[in-house]
Every structure is written in C-alpha cells, then in structure tokens.
Design a protein around this motif. Sequence first.
Motif, short mmCIF file in Angstrom:
data_model
loop_
_atom_site.label_atom_id
_atom_site.label_comp_id
_atom_site.label_asym_id
_atom_site.label_seq_id
_atom_site.Cartn_x
_atom_site.Cartn_y
_atom_site.Cartn_z
N LEU A 130 0.88 -1.17 0.00
CA LEU A 130 0.00 0.00 0.00
C LEU A 130 0.92 1.23 0.00
O LEU A 130 1.43 1.63 1.04
CB LEU A 130 -0.84 -0.03 1.28
N SER A 131 1.15 1.80 -1.19
CA SER A 131 2.13 2.88 -1.29
C SER A 131 1.61 4.19 -0.70
O SER A 131 0.40 4.36 -0.54
CB SER A 131 2.52 3.09 -2.75
N HIS A 132 2.51 5.11 -0.41
CA HIS A 132 2.10 6.43 0.09
C HIS A 132 1.07 7.09 -0.83
O HIS A 132 0.05 7.56 -0.35
CB HIS A 132 3.32 7.35 0.24
N PRO A 133 1.33 7.16 -2.15
CA PRO A 133 0.34 7.82 -3.00
C PRO A 133 -1.03 7.15 -2.93
O PRO A 133 -2.06 7.83 -2.89
CB PRO A 133 0.93 7.70 -4.41
N ILE A 386 -1.54 16.27 -2.52
CA ILE A 386 -0.83 15.07 -2.97
C ILE A 386 -0.90 14.94 -4.49
O ILE A 386 0.06 14.49 -5.12
CB ILE A 386 -1.42 13.80 -2.28
N ARG A 389 1.79 17.29 -5.87
CA ARG A 389 3.13 16.81 -5.59
C ARG A 389 3.47 15.59 -6.45
O ARG A 389 4.56 15.48 -7.01
CB ARG A 389 3.27 16.46 -4.11
N ALA A 390 2.50 14.69 -6.57
CA ALA A 390 2.75 13.48 -7.37
C ALA A 390 2.95 13.85 -8.83
O ALA A 390 3.83 13.32 -9.51
CB ALA A 390 1.58 12.51 -7.22
N TYR A 393 6.39 15.12 -9.34
CA TYR A 393 7.47 14.18 -9.14
C TYR A 393 7.50 13.10 -10.22
O TYR A 393 8.53 12.85 -10.82
CB TYR A 393 7.37 13.55 -7.75
N SER A 394 6.37 12.45 -10.45
CA SER A 394 6.37 11.41 -11.49
C SER A 394 4.96 11.08 -11.91
O SER A 394 4.05 10.99 -11.08
CB SER A 394 7.13 10.17 -11.01
N ASP A 397 3.42 7.93 -10.23
CA ASP A 397 2.84 8.13 -8.90
C ASP A 397 1.53 8.89 -8.99
O ASP A 397 0.57 8.59 -8.28
CB ASP A 397 3.84 8.87 -8.00
N SER A 424 -0.40 0.44 -9.01
CA SER A 424 1.00 0.72 -8.68
C SER A 424 1.88 -0.49 -8.95
O SER A 424 3.02 -0.33 -9.39
CB SER A 424 1.18 1.23 -7.24
N ILE A 425 1.35 -1.69 -8.72
CA ILE A 425 2.15 -2.88 -9.02
C ILE A 425 2.35 -3.02 -10.53
O ILE A 425 3.45 -3.29 -11.00
CB ILE A 425 1.49 -4.14 -8.43
N PHE A 428 4.95 -0.64 -11.76
CA PHE A 428 6.28 -1.10 -11.39
C PHE A 428 6.74 -2.23 -12.32
O PHE A 428 7.87 -2.23 -12.82
CB PHE A 428 6.29 -1.57 -9.93
N ARG A 431 7.37 -0.88 -15.93
CA ARG A 431 8.65 -0.16 -15.98
C ARG A 431 9.83 -1.10 -16.00
O ARG A 431 10.78 -0.92 -16.77
CB ARG A 431 8.79 0.70 -14.73
N PHE B 474 7.69 1.73 -3.32
CA PHE B 474 6.80 1.59 -2.16
C PHE B 474 7.01 0.30 -1.36
O PHE B 474 6.97 0.31 -0.15
CB PHE B 474 5.34 1.75 -2.57
N MET B 509 7.61 7.95 -5.20
CA MET B 509 7.26 8.94 -4.17
C MET B 509 7.32 8.37 -2.76
O MET B 509 7.71 9.06 -1.82
CB MET B 509 5.86 9.49 -4.43
#
Lengths: 580, 580
Positions: A130-133, A386, A389-390, A393-394, A397, A424-425, A428, A431, B474, B509
């Motif tokens: 569970l990522s921050h974003p 958020i 900011r996200a 940054y990217s 995110d 998010s997975i 990742f 990428r 993350f 992030m």
Amino acid sequence: MRLQSYFPILTWGRSYNRQTLTSDLIAAVIVTIMLIPQSLAYALLAGLPPEVGLYASILPLLAYAVFGTSSALAVGPVAVVSLMTASAVGRIAAEGSVDYASAAIMLALLSGVMLTMMGLFRLGFVANFLSHPVISGFITASGIIIATSQIGGLFGIKTEGHTLPELVISIWTNLGAINLWTLAVGAVALALLLWIRLDLKNWLARLGIPKSVATVLVRAGPVLVVFLTMAWSVGMDLGAKGVALVGDVPQGLPMLSMPNLDLGVINQLALPALIISIVGFVESISVAQTLAAKRRERIAPNQELIGLGASNIAAALGGGYPVTGGFARSVVNFDAGAATPAAGAFTAIGIALATLLLTPFLAILPKATLAATIVIAVLTLVDFSILKRAWTYSRADFAAVAITMVGTLLLGVETGIALGVGASILVFLYRSSVPHAAIVGQVPGTEHYRNVKRHKVDTVPGVISIRVDESLYFANARYLEDLVLQQVADHPGITDIVLMCSAVNTIDMSALESLEAIAHRLHDIGIALHLSEVKGPVMDKLERTDFIAHLAGVHLSQHQAMQAIAAHRLRTTGEEGEAA
Amino acid sequence: MRLQSYFPILTWGRSYNRQTLTSDLIAAVIVTIMLIPQSLAYALLAGLPPEVGLYASILPLLAYAVFGTSSALAVGPVAVVSLMTASAVGRIAAEGSVDYASAAIMLALLSGVMLTMMGLFRLGFVANFLSHPVISGFITASGIIIATSQIGGLFGIKTEGHTLPELVISIWTNLGAINLWTLAVGAVALALLLWIRLDLKNWLARLGIPKSVATVLVRAGPVLVVFLTMAWSVGMDLGAKGVALVGDVPQGLPMLSMPNLDLGVINQLALPALIISIVGFVESISVAQTLAAKRRERIAPNQELIGLGASNIAAALGGGYPVTGGFARSVVNFDAGAATPAAGAFTAIGIALATLLLTPFLAILPKATLAATIVIAVLTLVDFSILKRAWTYSRADFAAVAITMVGTLLLGVETGIALGVGASILVFLYRSSVPHAAIVGQVPGTEHYRNVKRHKVDTVPGVISIRVDESLYFANARYLEDLVLQQVADHPGITDIVLMCSAVNTIDMSALESLEAIAHRLHDIGIALHLSEVKGPVMDKLERTDFIAHLAGVHLSQHQAMQAIAAHRLRTTGEEGEAA
C-alpha cells in the motif's frame, strides 16, 4: 525474553511509577473527553447504533495496552474504517437489523484474527504494497465520501450509498424533504465546532486564560456542543418538530459475547476484513512510528499487528466493530504526555464510566450534532496537495493517486484501494519490463563509467559497454536480446560487448536463457561478450551453470574490463606483428 | 512503407522467383503429409469432429502467408491449444453438440481479435510475463494430461475431465469396459508410430535408400498408419466388433460462415481466449525466432501478433478452432527448405485437396489410430529436466515451475498457468521488497567499491557506505528506513552515511518520503547523509524536489564521495586547529 516480546506490558510495566501514572492519567482524561462524541459519531457513520462506538472504545483499548508497543497510539473507532465497515456490512445486511450489527462484530473478529496471524507469521511486509500515493489518495477520497454522506444527517433527509454518485443522487432526490429545524441544529453545531477548532484557543488566550487550561477547554469543546444541542433538543422539543434524535439505547456496559460463526457470512466478509486490516494497520503504524521517532523510541511492526489484532478481537467480544489507531487522538494523547500504553487502559475506564453515565441521556441528542462532528473530523483527511506533488514528481505516482481517488469516489472503498494497489504494481512491473539502458564511457581522469549521452566520457572504438538499469528477469529477458542485437546491427565493426551489471540485482532463469542465446549469437558473428561488476549474489547463481564458460570474461569492475580488452588487443596485434 | 510493414507479403512477394517457388512447393508437400493425421487427431483432442482439424489447416495458413513474417512457421491446430480449447468450451457446452462447435469457432474469433488488437496496439510485451519456467512447466503438464486423456481412445472406453485426477478416476471406473479390438488397433498404431519415429530412418538407410527419400518416407509414416488401420477396419469389419470409428463426416470444403455473436458466450470465453492467445503467441514466437536466427532473419513480434490474429479470424470464418504456430511442423517446414510464407499457402491447398479426397473414407478410420498419433506427438512435450535445472539454478524459478505443473495437472490448464504467472510475479515483488544490501569498501589500488563481506576492501572509520541492490519503491521504502537506522544503532560514532545508488533504477514517491524521513532523522542526530552514483533518470526526478537541499552531498561516484568526505574532515580539523 520471548514472552516479553509478545507481551510488551511485561517490559514497561516493570518500570511503572507514580510519575508515569500521573502523566498517563492526565492524557487519559483529555483523550476520553475527545473520544466520547467521536465514538458516537463514527458508529453512526458505520451504520451502527451510537452506543456501539462507545463499546468499541473500551475493551480494544485494554487489549492494546497489553499487546501494543506504542506509548502514544490511541485505538478505537476511526472515520475511514467506519466507512469501510458500512460499505462491507451494507452489502450483506439491512442497516439497523440484528444481522447488520452481528456482521459488524464478525468483521471485527475476522480482522482481529487476520491481523494477529499476520503478526505471528511476520507478514507485516504485505502492508508495504500500500504505497504512500495510494493511501493518500484513498484517505482523501474517503474523507470526501464521508463528508458527503453526512449531508443527509445535517439536512434531516435520508441518503443511501457508499459512493459519491450514489450519495449525490440520493441527496438530490430527497432535497425536498429538508427539515429546517435539523438544518438549524446542524448548522449551529458545525459553526460551533469549526470555531472551537480554528479560533477558540486564540480567543481564550486573549482572555488571559492559561495555555494548559485553554488546551483542555478546546478538547472538551465537542462534548460541550453535544450537551448544548441536547439542551436545545429538550428545551424546544425538537423531536416533535421532526428532528432525528438518537433515541433510546440499551443502558450499561455491553455483555461479553461470542459472534455467530456463520460460514456464508465469513466468506462474504473475508476480503473486506483483509482490506480493512491492512488499511487500518498502515494508518496505525505510520502514526505510531511518527510519534515514536519524536521520542527516539522504536515500534515493532509485527508486534503492532498482534496489538491491533487483539484490539479487534476484543472489539468483537465486547459488541463493537473494527478499530484501529487514530491519527488525531494519538497526537492528542502524545501531546497530553501519555507515557505508556497504560494511558489507553485509563481511557477505557473513562469511556466505560461515560457509557454508564451518558447512555440514559443519549435519547435526546440530535443526530445532526454527530453528523457535524464527523464532518469537522474528516475535513483534515482531505488533502488534494498530494495530486500536485505526485504530478510534479512522477506521472506514475500521479496515476496511482488519481486511479485510487477516482476509483474510491466512483466505485467504492474496496474497489478503489484494490485498483490503486493493482495500478501501482502494474506500473512497477511495466517499468521494469522496459528498463532504461545506457551506453557508457569513461569519465576522464577517473575509473568511473557513465552514460555517453549525459556526460563527457571517453569510449574505445570497437567496444560497446551497455549498462542495463534493471534486474534481468522474465519480463525483460526478450527486451535484453533485442537491445544487444540492435547495438550490434547499429555499430558494424564491433569486436567486444561489455554488459555492465552494476544495476542487475538478480538474473532469473528466463534471463539466463536470453543471456545464453545472446552469447551464442555474438559468438557466431565473432564478437566477444564480457560481463563487469556482477554482484556477489548474482555471481553465486551464475557459477552453478556453465554460462560463464561461454563468455570472454567476467570482470570485477568496468574499468578492469576495459583494461583487459585493451591488453588482449595489444597481445593479438603483437602476435599478428610477429606472424607478419 | 507502412502498408508493407502490415502486409509482409508485399515485401517478399516482390522477389519471388522460380527457385523460391520450387523450395516452397517441396516443403508444402512434406508438411501437408505430416499435417493430415495431426489435424484429424488434434480436432478429436479438442472435442471436435476430426474434419474440423482439416478446416483449421486451410484458411489460417493462407491468412498467415499474407500477414506473417516468419518464412518457416507452420500454423494450424496444435496439441496444447487443442487441450485448452476442450477445457474452455467443455465448460459451457456438451461435447458433440452444435453449441460446442460454435463455441470453438467463437473462441477462435475472440482469440483472433485479441491477438490482432495486441499487435496493432503493440501490446506484445504482455507475453513477456509468461516466463520460461512457467511455459516449460505448463507444456510438460499439458503433455501429461493430453497423453492420459488418450488412454480412453486407445482402450475403447469413455473418459471425462481435463485434469489428471478426473481423467485417472474416469479411466479407473470404466476399466471394465475395455474393448480388446480397440486395444489391439491402438497398440499396433502406437508401436508402428513409435518405430517410424525412432528407427525407420536407420532401417531405410541400411536398405541403401537415399537419405532424401528416407526423410519423406518417415514424414509420410503416420499417413501410412492411417491407411493401414483403415484397411484393417474394413477388412475385419472392426466397427461391428465395437471399435469406435470416426463415422460419417460432411464432405467437401467448409462454407465461409460468421459465428453467432452471443454476448453470454463471449463473456464466458473471453478469459480463456486471452490465455489461449498469449500461450499460443509465446509458443509460436519462440519457434519463429529460433528458426529465424538460424537464417540470420528477424521476426517482428507485433506483426506476428497480427499474423496469428488473422489466422485465428480465418479459422473462425472457415469453421475451424484456435490455431497457432506448431513446433514440430515448423521445424519440418524449415528443414524441407521453405523459403517464404508462400510454403504455408501451398500447404493450405494441399490440405484442401486432401479434405476433398479424404473425407469420404474417414468414416472407417478407427479413433484409436488418432489417439495413438496424439500420444506419440505429445511425448516430445514432456520434459522433466526443467525441474532439475530450475532447482539447481534458483529456488524461486523452481517454485514457479512446480506451481505451474502441479496447478495444471490438478486444477486444469487455465488455473495452472494463472497460478504460475501469479507466483512468478509475487516472487519478483517479494524479492524486490526485501532487497539485498551491502556495506561497501574500497578495493585496494582501484576506485572500485565492493561488499566488505565478500572482498578484501578498505573502509574509513566513521563512514558507512551502503549499497542497496534494488530500485527504491513503495514495497521496500520502509525496509530502507529500518536498514539505515539499524546501521546507525549498530555503529556508534558514525559521522557520515553514503547511500551508493548504482543499483537504484527508480525512486518513487513512497521511497522519496522514506529518504526524506531518513535524512531528517540523521540530521537530528548529527550524521551527514550523502548519495553517490545516482543515475541520470533518477537525478532528473530528485531535482524536481527540495530533497537534495537536505543532503550533505550528491557525488558522481562512490570514490568521489569518499574523497569529498576526507577533504571535509581535513578542513574541519584544520579550522578546529586554527580556533584552538
């Protein structure tokens, strides 16, 4: 020793003294005052009778005091978990029914068992996915849904649904049924709570009231609003004017009970219970760690899982619903000087007393007051920054935040968070399946090799050094083949290719087969393949195969690879010279 | 140019001449002879009437000749895809029913559309997630299931199911109903086919028959077995003795038809169609690439998707079922000298002629002959050596093979492959969430820094250099915090920490927030945090934040970081000296 790690109370209990007792008691009084209106309100948000919120603030706190490791964490009903409870239980039972209440109890039991198991089997790492974003997007979206869901309570109309569109449509269609008295109570409560939060402290300071007294008064503010609207309710007989009141509730403390173990219900609640467990754990552990860091203390994540698990099992036994560590109340607990988890146990006693004393009067409390309490509490959850900011940054995110937020708002809490984690997975994995790679050359005057496109570097004709910026595994194995063969096609006259493996952290079997194919093809066309900077763990695995025998060389560093190639060339030219 | 990339025929067609025509014609004759019994048998394996196998070997080959890029790939019905078809269609229709045949056609259409879309949108990378170990395990397990499923045909008993336990139980319970005549036909066919495969070539060589003629005779062997058992069937009236025969089949070529677009059926077949598409594509592309490499040709993966997509759409229009590039027949095609995809088109004509001439006689063919053909064909698929190789190389890869194999055998093809893919992704995620990290020191006499535990290196007191061997994201953000703080706790008296980022390929992030927290905490306790060897793409992102301002320094190389720290120490000591 082992027993002590499972029962932190055995450690801190030993050094308990009068001073820590005083600190804990003061903190407990302040947190109790704060918890009373919140507990009532959050239970309502979960679709449960308000007294269930009080029940969920007694036994769980005692359990956490025994099993928890944070001296400041205050557990109990929290907004986001209450919303998730409403969403999960609402699917299998009608609000207000016996089934509804017992499903909420079952949800707490399941969540408690899952958390405890995760703690015992040291599975806390699951929460890392569970990522921050994702969690930020989820909490902001939950805050919006919760605030919207309370508009019904503030307007005196009935609303339904756990997603934004459902709620908005439901409010719109029922707008004709607004009860103006309810609206008045709601507006006054909202205004008072907002004023208490934003301005009361300064106002008291201007009156010359000492800061410590002012702090307590600010914390007690919401309780005062509860009493004020109760008085209004009685004084003007608001119930007769159509204002929804809490109504009669069972008096006294809850009986210890065992939830009904219905397999069908367990099946339907298992997945929501897992999501609630993980979300609750992530929220709780971040608060606990933030506060612990301020005091140079450490939190044991796996023991925290056991602590929260015990709290939820206790919640189920005491007729409550899922609980976790709350942000606002933990900060208050910390600021008020809570020195050990005993502060939580004292809070539990405070809430138990309040339950005994308050329940007779709750009948006359307007529900609009509780709705206003919720709205004010969740406003702090909503944080759109958020997104910005996200975005800066990217994009990946940002996509995770946006998908979680939109998913939660439109499709509900469970779908929203599942989409966010999934996205998010996938990002990742995607990428890492198309890794960045650089042709590198020597930074002049050093033994360091960097990207020819970004730095002024020296290269050697006929030698191509490729740094692949990713572990080599099944998802990018074919990509690696294409990359190397493309370089060969683009640069006729190559004699040597060096794969610089400083960023290659694993090579799995699929990638090994690709490397073998590459080595084979390069050998066929007379190009020597070298590896450099292969890490220890990767080398250990390669040495179990015969792959290394098919290479021109494996070099400790990129610099040594280049030196070896130069030396080999010199030798071959020399031999040719001698032969001529 | 763009048109040519979508229609490779426009490129190779231009240079088509008498020589390529001759090569292609010879290859087509040999492949046609080989394809006839296989097509009949695989259709039976898919639960379809045998003539459907012939239909699936006509139009798809023509479509591939237009859209495909491999000169050697021979498409048509293959064993694994036939098994997957039986499994997918068997769930929604009874074998032998009209619904069954039309569902198989729909499966081909869906698979064709999906493959074409993946090609047009360049989504071929999805296939990369099917790792070598997973596909190896899957094919071996499929081979076992297929061979077992044919025992019924060889024994003359009815069997049911698409998993090993189902098949074994089904064989066991029906064992009493064995038909000895069927068993005899099956055993003779099996023995003959095995002898043809293993020994015929040597035997012909000993008779002094030229190698080229012998090769054709070996390829024609299975067709001879078909004719032989047909003659046996007529001569001894095997049908009357209870031997299952193929029976009457419609004569002539299939009519072009459009599948019935039933949304319910489409919904149920969508997921199997996707899995069949990806498995078929992966099998096909590996064969095509292996053969292309031998001739120094290149395969365009995305155009291959379009080629296979067109083949499957053609299979649907021609009343067939899902097809893909087959391994054995492509190797035969290649060895026979196929020079362009036109060889496939000529094979299609050969099969069309065979369909017209053969169908009247198929009625008397014992099904046991086809069962024997299948068993011999799939024996080459079964390869347990992958288990040993994976075990030696890495436990994670072994787990992926074993899970895929056991899952496929016990739970069926779709579940098996899904479990395998899921397991390999989970293993990758888990590994990257608990990355390897090393404390590094300088390799004497170089500017290279390696793990202190593996190499004799020099370190500087008070400076800890940590190389984290993973991208920071993350799933390992919290792990990083723990790692650094543990180092601080273990080494009192540290003044500097250097994070060597040579293996850090992204910082998302969540990891950025962890790094900020680490920098903040280290700053509080007076430790300077440095980064070294940060890659270009990572630095680009960090520069958009104010994180770098909170660092003691970002250094091009680890060596420069150490030099900078030494210089700073010298300066500070100097200043202190002056001050004293």
